[in-house]
Design an enzyme around this catalytic site. Structure first.
Site, PDB file in Angstrom:
ATOM      1  N   GLU A 741      -2.605   9.191   6.505  1.00 14.15           N
ATOM      2  CA  GLU A 741      -1.205   9.121   6.945  1.00 14.15           C
ATOM      3  C   GLU A 741      -0.439   8.435   5.839  1.00 14.15           C
ATOM      4  O   GLU A 741      -0.742   7.284   5.513  1.00 14.15           O
ATOM      5  CB  GLU A 741      -1.097   8.288   8.230  1.00 14.15           C
ATOM      6  CG  GLU A 741      -1.806   8.899   9.417  1.00 14.15           C
ATOM      7  CD  GLU A 741      -1.173  10.200   9.850  1.00 14.15           C
ATOM      8  OE1 GLU A 741       0.029  10.393   9.604  1.00 14.15           O
ATOM      9  OE2 GLU A 741      -1.894  11.032  10.415  1.00 14.15           O
ATOM     10  N   CYS A 775       7.235   3.387   7.430  1.00 17.73           N
ATOM     11  CA  CYS A 775       7.048   4.712   6.849  1.00 17.73           C
ATOM     12  C   CYS A 775       8.069   5.686   7.429  1.00 17.73           C
ATOM     13  O   CYS A 775       8.482   6.635   6.783  1.00 17.73           O
ATOM     14  CB  CYS A 775       5.640   5.193   7.124  1.00 17.73           C
ATOM     15  SG  CYS A 775       5.236   5.118   8.859  1.00 17.73           S
TER      16      CYS A 775
HETATM   17  P1  NAD Z   1      -0.953   1.303  -0.284  1.00 15.99           P
HETATM   18  O1  NAD Z   1      -1.260   2.732  -0.451  1.00 15.99           O
HETATM   19  O2  NAD Z   1      -0.600   0.534  -1.484  1.00 15.99           O
HETATM   20  O3  NAD Z   1      -2.169   0.567   0.384  1.00 15.99           O
HETATM   21  C1  NAD Z   1      -2.727   0.982   1.601  1.00 15.99           C
HETATM   22  C2  NAD Z   1      -4.151   0.463   1.718  1.00 15.99           C
HETATM   23  O4  NAD Z   1      -4.968   1.143   0.808  1.00 15.99           O
HETATM   24  C3  NAD Z   1      -4.319  -0.998   1.407  1.00 15.99           C
HETATM   25  O5  NAD Z   1      -5.234  -1.555   2.310  1.00 15.99           O
HETATM   26  C4  NAD Z   1      -4.866  -0.986   0.005  1.00 15.99           C
HETATM   27  O6  NAD Z   1      -5.612  -2.124  -0.328  1.00 15.99           O
HETATM   28  C5  NAD Z   1      -5.753   0.238   0.048  1.00 15.99           C
HETATM   29  N1  NAD Z   1      -6.045   0.858  -1.226  1.00 15.99           N
HETATM   30  C6  NAD Z   1      -5.281   0.943  -2.334  1.00 15.99           C
HETATM   31  N2  NAD Z   1      -5.894   1.666  -3.277  1.00 15.99           N
HETATM   32  C7  NAD Z   1      -7.079   2.052  -2.770  1.00 15.99           C
HETATM   33  C8  NAD Z   1      -8.170   2.831  -3.265  1.00 15.99           C
HETATM   34  N3  NAD Z   1      -8.142   3.368  -4.479  1.00 15.99           N
HETATM   35  N4  NAD Z   1      -9.219   3.027  -2.473  1.00 15.99           N
HETATM   36  C9  NAD Z   1      -9.254   2.526  -1.234  1.00 15.99           C
HETATM   37  N5  NAD Z   1      -8.264   1.779  -0.712  1.00 15.99           N
HETATM   38  C10 NAD Z   1      -7.189   1.534  -1.485  1.00 15.99           C
HETATM   39  O7  NAD Z   1       0.224   1.236   0.822  1.00 15.99           O
HETATM   40  P2  NAD Z   1       0.993  -0.037   1.358  1.00 15.99           P
HETATM   41  O8  NAD Z   1       1.947  -0.494   0.319  1.00 15.99           O
HETATM   42  O9  NAD Z   1       0.050  -1.022   1.922  1.00 15.99           O
HETATM   43  O10 NAD Z   1       1.799   0.590   2.576  1.00 15.99           O
HETATM   44  C11 NAD Z   1       3.029   1.199   2.449  1.00 15.99           C
HETATM   45  C12 NAD Z   1       2.867   2.706   2.393  1.00 15.99           C
HETATM   46  O11 NAD Z   1       2.210   3.152   3.563  1.00 15.99           O
HETATM   47  C13 NAD Z   1       4.170   3.447   2.383  1.00 15.99           C
HETATM   48  O12 NAD Z   1       4.082   4.512   1.488  1.00 15.99           O
HETATM   49  C14 NAD Z   1       4.307   3.969   3.802  1.00 15.99           C
HETATM   50  O13 NAD Z   1       5.109   5.096   3.930  1.00 15.99           O
HETATM   51  C15 NAD Z   1       2.886   4.239   4.139  1.00 15.99           C
HETATM   52  N6  NAD Z   1       2.713   4.225   5.577  1.00 15.99           N
HETATM   53  C16 NAD Z   1       2.511   5.405   6.217  1.00 15.99           C
HETATM   54  C17 NAD Z   1       2.349   5.429   7.594  1.00 15.99           C
HETATM   55  C18 NAD Z   1       2.111   6.703   8.347  1.00 15.99           C
HETATM   56  O14 NAD Z   1       1.722   6.650   9.505  1.00 15.99           O
HETATM   57  N7  NAD Z   1       2.314   7.860   7.751  1.00 15.99           N
HETATM   58  C19 NAD Z   1       2.419   4.237   8.304  1.00 15.99           C
HETATM   59  C20 NAD Z   1       2.622   3.051   7.618  1.00 15.99           C
HETATM   60  C21 NAD Z   1       2.747   3.054   6.241  1.00 15.99           C
END
Ligand code: NAD
Length: 979
Positions: A741, A775
């Site tokens: 997501e 998001c």
């Molecule tokens: P992010 O992608 O930076 O991080 C998300 C998670 O992924 C964190 O726990 C991070 O440590 C982990 N991560 C990062 N790189 C990784 C890798 N290579 N392998 C495994 N795990 C890894 O996102 P964020 O800044 O924490 O959240 C904001 C983003 O999330 C925004 O883009 C928002 O739109 C999205 N979001 C989407 C939804 C949805 O339901 N579609 C809901 C909430 C947030």
């Protein structure tokens, strides 16, 4: 005496005190019958509101369509959209169902559609007339006709467009002995400038009314009603202190001005949520000697509210303390539908209003009795059009006088002509004053209130219903004081309970929560895992997985349900961590805990259905059994912006169907995750079936590379999802599912038929709530150019009322940005544009609500994750181009549309590629099980979280086929008897 009453007591507790009012004395009943007959005898065509109600049966689609058309048409500046709206609403009708001699059609033709009676010929059929009309659309006739009709209606139902005009017209009535109370029509203020404008208009009206008032003493002097929500743009309970500080002096000024003219000054009733606030404001405004030698101050009380009686007692106490009479208007209440919805949406324990109309009628009498007993502290003003209530009040009151009735201008004339034959008590006319634009909203409200076929006004006017039936009360009130079809807010999603919300309008509850949050201990630091610890976590989970998979689903679900209860029990502590670690304000925190609770209960319920084994159809002599079960170890990877709800949602889904889970929170928010995991363990999830894996990218990468991996549920940015996808593709061994997501460039389209106040409310919420760190947040709003300037002015004015600051302060609207890096990125984005609006910021990691206008060629293609709203204008003919531009981003998460044209709504919602589409509301805050959430394209893989397909991605399927004939033949077939 401070006002104190439970916010929403149970109907069953109150009803025993009301039941006595069900018995109507013979004299009162006879009088009521005389009043109804009086109404019927005086019936006129195209006269008062009653005629209108009779002719426009609101239960028909046509009636509503016409009202909706007229309401929106008046604010649409461009002809293309006007024609679209007219075609839409006329097309919505089932005109075949109407007889052309039908009075309804005659009325519709006379005003709503700009036809005149003369144009109807005897042999016209209704579809023929409508078809004719549809062909005329595009010509000026219909548009002009509607405007003329508005003027006609305006004259009928509004005393004047300005106070001057209203006073002039009132003179004729006053010569006949009528009294007036003036009401300035309009929506609540959305901006500080609006509030100032309303205050000035009240002040001018008071001066004008005072000047024209003549010499009679109170209570026989005219009055004015004042809406507190018009005098403050943020008249909300959580804004208590600011409202008291800023609104009280404005109200006192108006009161002094009214007092100087010795007028009746009524503070209007607001929503139940604002009742405590209104009382606090009135208390503050009445401090000192302002009421001295003035018996004209008062307020309106709503009998549908369960707290009406305590409010009356409080008003009487205020009167005793000040030694002055208060003029108190008793109404039944006009926003019942809104109150019921609000309590459901907010997850309140019970309704603050009665759900059965007849119980409100009884409470009205209970209130009337109390008010009459409190004379002369109170001067009761009974605002009702119900003949039975009137007759009962006249009998209750005796001959002492000291009270009056009130009726709406344009309504109740015949009724009150009959009342005058029964009593010498005066009837005051409640007289709306305002322009055509505000009239329709008022009229639609009154129609909804009185137009339902069950309402007294509609029945009294209908000759076909016998008088006794009109006056009859439902017999089963004592057994069923609640409406059978309105479940309690907690029972909305049976069999699972709805999550508990917070009653912001209950100051004790709100302040109690804020205090408990501050008192909650700060969580210890949660250290990230090392690579070795991550591998160990995966190994332990893999070992624990089979036992958890083989645990009966009922046992797993019971643990998740217990966890939901534990979350609710620990709400203040969880919200404190959410505020400290993720900057979540109180309303965000409540919503987040509710979502987490809903996820737990929803998946607990869904898993029980999915994990039932099923016997599949097949040939005789064979048994085919299908089962779904956990896949092994799921790694769940969560973002920081919903560090409890999404973290737990993904995790609970995986657990519910029998997976072991290694759950990785975002590095910014490990504490709330640790709290959540501890509660799940406490609820009975084995320690190794759920392992917390705090850490950043490295930990995430290690978990995903681990050979024990059975699947990944990820929520976060699109870039991270891609990188995880690549990492998974490079793994040896089994190919595992990835649910991702991700982000969105979420748009909202607004056309010229939308109501600016609603657009403003929804844009502000969608773009700036949670500092835009959702998001689903609205990133770009497309405003139809014909209305863009006015809308932007209101949106910017409303943005300026947002308060940034400490998230634990209930008055804070917008908390901080998650970290310095994120703030830098937002600032860099804004620096590349010239914002048209930037709010003010306190010190700290705050980003001001910002509005950037983009020109036609500038496209927004990346997610800007903060309180930055982009705006573009569009031409009425270019709707499809706008849709193309939105589709071209490749994202498809949320989308909002504000329009009153059903054809536009159908066209846009069919074309738009977003996973969650919101019409005429905000575009955030999806509800589990009600609005399954998730996007398409660059926004995610699906299936939707909180939806019926989600769990299917977390299971593997097994079919066991057994040949039951293998040993000895097909015994069951042979045994089957032939008939
Ligand atoms: P992010 O992608 O930076 O991080 C998300 C998670 O992924 C964190 O726990 C991070 O440590 C982990 N991560 C990062 N790189 C990784 C890798 N290579 N392998 C495994 N795990 C890894 O996102 P964020 O800044 O924490 O959240 C904001 C983003 O999330 C925004 O883009 C928002 O739109 C999205 N979001 C989407 C939804 C949805 O339901 N579609 C809901 C909430 C947030």
């Amino acid at each position: 005496m401070p006002f104190a009453a439970p916010y929403a007591p149970a109907d069953e507790a109150i009803f025993p005190t009301l039941i006595q009012f069900q018995t109507v004395g013979k004299d009162a009943m006879d009088m009521a019958a005389r009043l109804v007959k009086g109404i019927r005898a005086a019936k006129t065509r195209i006269g008062g509101l009653e005629d209108f109600l009779r002719d426009y049966d609101l239960s028909t689609r046509e009636g509503l369509a016409l009202m909706a058309m007229a309401e929106a048409l008046l604010r649409v500046p461009d002809e293309a959209t006007q024609d679209k709206l007219i075609a839409d609403k006329i097309g919505a009708g089932d005109w075949d169902g109407h007889d052309p001699s039908d009075a309804w059609l005659v009325s519709a033709a006379t005003w709503g559609l700009g036809l005149s009676n003369r144009l109807l010929r005897p042999n016209d059929t209704v579809p023929g007339i409508m078809g004719n009309l549809t062909r005329r659309i595009g010509g000026p006739a219909v548009r002009t006709g509607v405007r003329q009709a508005m003027r006609f209606m305006g004259h009928q139902f509004v005393l004047g467009e300005t106070i001057k005009a209203a006073l002039k017209r009132a003179q004729e009535n006053e010569a006949k002995g009528s009294l007036h109370s003036y009401d300035m029509l309009g929506e609540g203020a959305k901006t500080t400038a609006d509030a100032a404008r309303y205050a000035k208009s009240y002040s001018d009206a008071i001066a004008a009314i005072g000047k024209a008032a003549g010499k009679r003493p109170l209570p026989m002097r005219p009055g004015i009603s004042v809406k507190l929500s018009a005098l403050h743009p943020r008249y909300e309970p959580r804004n208590h202190e600011a409202v008291l500080a800023e609104l009280t002096p404005v109200l006192r000024n108006l009161m002094s001005e009214a007092k100087a003219h010795d007028l009746n000054f009524t503070v209007d009733a607001e929503e139940q949520d604002r009742l405590e606030l209104s009382i606090a404001v009135i208390e503050a405004a009445c401090a000192g000697d302002i009421l001295e030698r003035w018996n004209g101050f008062g307020l309106a009380i709503q009998a549908y509210g369960k707290r009406a009686l305590p409010v009356i007692d409080w008003a009487a106490d205020l009167s005793r303390r000040t030694g002055q009479t208060l003029m108190v208007r008793l109404v039944k209440g006009a926003y019942w539908d809104t109150e019921v919805k609000h309590a459901q949406v907010e997850g309140h324990a019970d309704y603050p209003v009665f759900t059965r109309k007849a119980v409100t009628d009884l409470n009205y009498l209970a209130c009337a009795e109390r008010m009459l007993a409190l004379r002369p502290h109170l001067y009761p003003q009974f605002a009702t059009h119900n003949a039975l209530s009137i007759a009962q009040i006249i009998h209750m009151a005796g001959d002492a006088g000291g009270y009056e009735f009130q009726r709406l201008h344009g309504m109740g004339e015949a009724l009150y002509a009959a009342v005058t034959r029964e009593t010498d008590r005066p009837c005051r006319i409640y007289a709306p004053v305002g322009g055509h634009r505000d009239l329709l909203a008022y009229l639609v409200r009154r129609l909804l209130e009185n137009g339902a076929s069950t309402s007294f006004v509609a029945q009294a006017g209908d000759d076909k219903i016998p008088v006794e039936q009109v006056l009859e009360m439902p017999a089963n009130l004592a057994e069923a004081p609640r409406h059978a079809n309105i479940p309690l807010p907690t029972a909305l999603f049976q069999p699972r309970p709805n999550s508990n919300g917070l009653t912001f309008g209950d100051a004790d509850e709100l302040n109690g929560l804020a205090k408990a949050m501050r008192a909650a201990p700060v969580m210890d630091e949660v250290k990230p895992l090392t690579a070795a610890q991550a591998a160990d976590a995966m190994a332990r989970a893999a070992k624990a997985a089979p036992a958890w998979r083989d645990t009966p689903v009922a046992t797993r679900s019971a643990a998740l349900n217990r966890a939901a209860d534990l979350l609710e029990a620990h709400r203040p502590a969880l919200m404190a961590t959410l505020a400290r670690e993720a900057g979540k304000t109180i309303d965000d925190g409540i919503a987040e805990v509710r979502e987490a609770v809903d996820f737990l209960r929803y998946y607990a319920t869904e898993a029980q259905a999915l994990c039932q084994s099923r016997t599949m159809p097949g040939p005789t002599g064979e048994r085919n059994e299908w089962r779904a079960r956990g896949r092994g170890v799921f790694v769940t990877v969560a973002p920081w912006n919903f560090p409890l709800a999404i973290f737990l949602g993904q995790t609970a889904a995986a657990l519910s169907v029998g997976n072991a889970v290694v759950a990785k929170p975002a590095p910014q928010t490990p504490r709330i995750a640790a709290q959540a995991v501890a509660l799940l363990h406490e609820a009975g999830v084995p320690k190794d079936a759920l392992i917390l894996a705090p850490g950043g990218v490295e930990v995430g990468q290690a978990l995903i590379a681990d050979p024990n991996l059975g699947g990944v549920a990820f929520t976060g940015s699109t870039a991270t999802a891609r990188s995880i996808n690549r990492a998974l593709a490079e793994r040896e061994g089994a190919i595992v599912p990835l649910i991702a997501e991700t982000g969105g460039v979420n748009a909202m389209i607004v056309d010229a038929t939308a109501l600016p106040e609603q657009v403003t409310r929804d844009v502000i919420l969608s773009a700036f709530r949670s500092a835009g760190q959702r998001c689903s947040a609205c990133r770009i709003v497309y405003l139809q150019e014909d209305v863009a300037d006015g809308m932007l002015k209101m949106i910017e004015g409303a943005a300026a009322t947002l308060r940034l600051g400490d998230p634990m302060d209930p008055a804070t609207d917008v908390g901080p940005i998650i970290d310095a890096d994120a703030l830098e990125r937002l600032k860099a984005h804004v620096a590349n544009h010239k914002p048209r609006y930037e709010g003010e910021v306190p010190d700290g990691l705050f980003m001001p609500p910002t509005i950037i206008e983009l020109d036609r060629d500038h496209k927004l293609t990346t997610e800007v994750f903060g309180p930055v709203l982009h705006v573009k204008r569009w031409k009425a003919r270019d709707l499809d181009k706008v849709l193309d531009e939105i589709a071209a981003t490749g994202f498809g998460l949320t989308f909002g549309l504000h329009s009153r044209v059903d054809a536009t709504i159908a066209h846009v919602t069919a074309r738009v590629g977003a996973g969650n589409v919101y019409v005429n509301r905000n575009q955030i805050g999806a509800i589990v099980g009600s609005q399954p959430f998730g996007g398409h394209g660059l926004s995610g893989t699906g299936p939707k979280a909180g939806g019926p397909l989600y769990l299917t991605r977390f299971v593997e399927e097994v079919v066991v086929s057994t040949d039951t004939t293998a040993a000895g033949g097909n015994a069951s077939l042979i045994a089957m008897e032939q008939r």
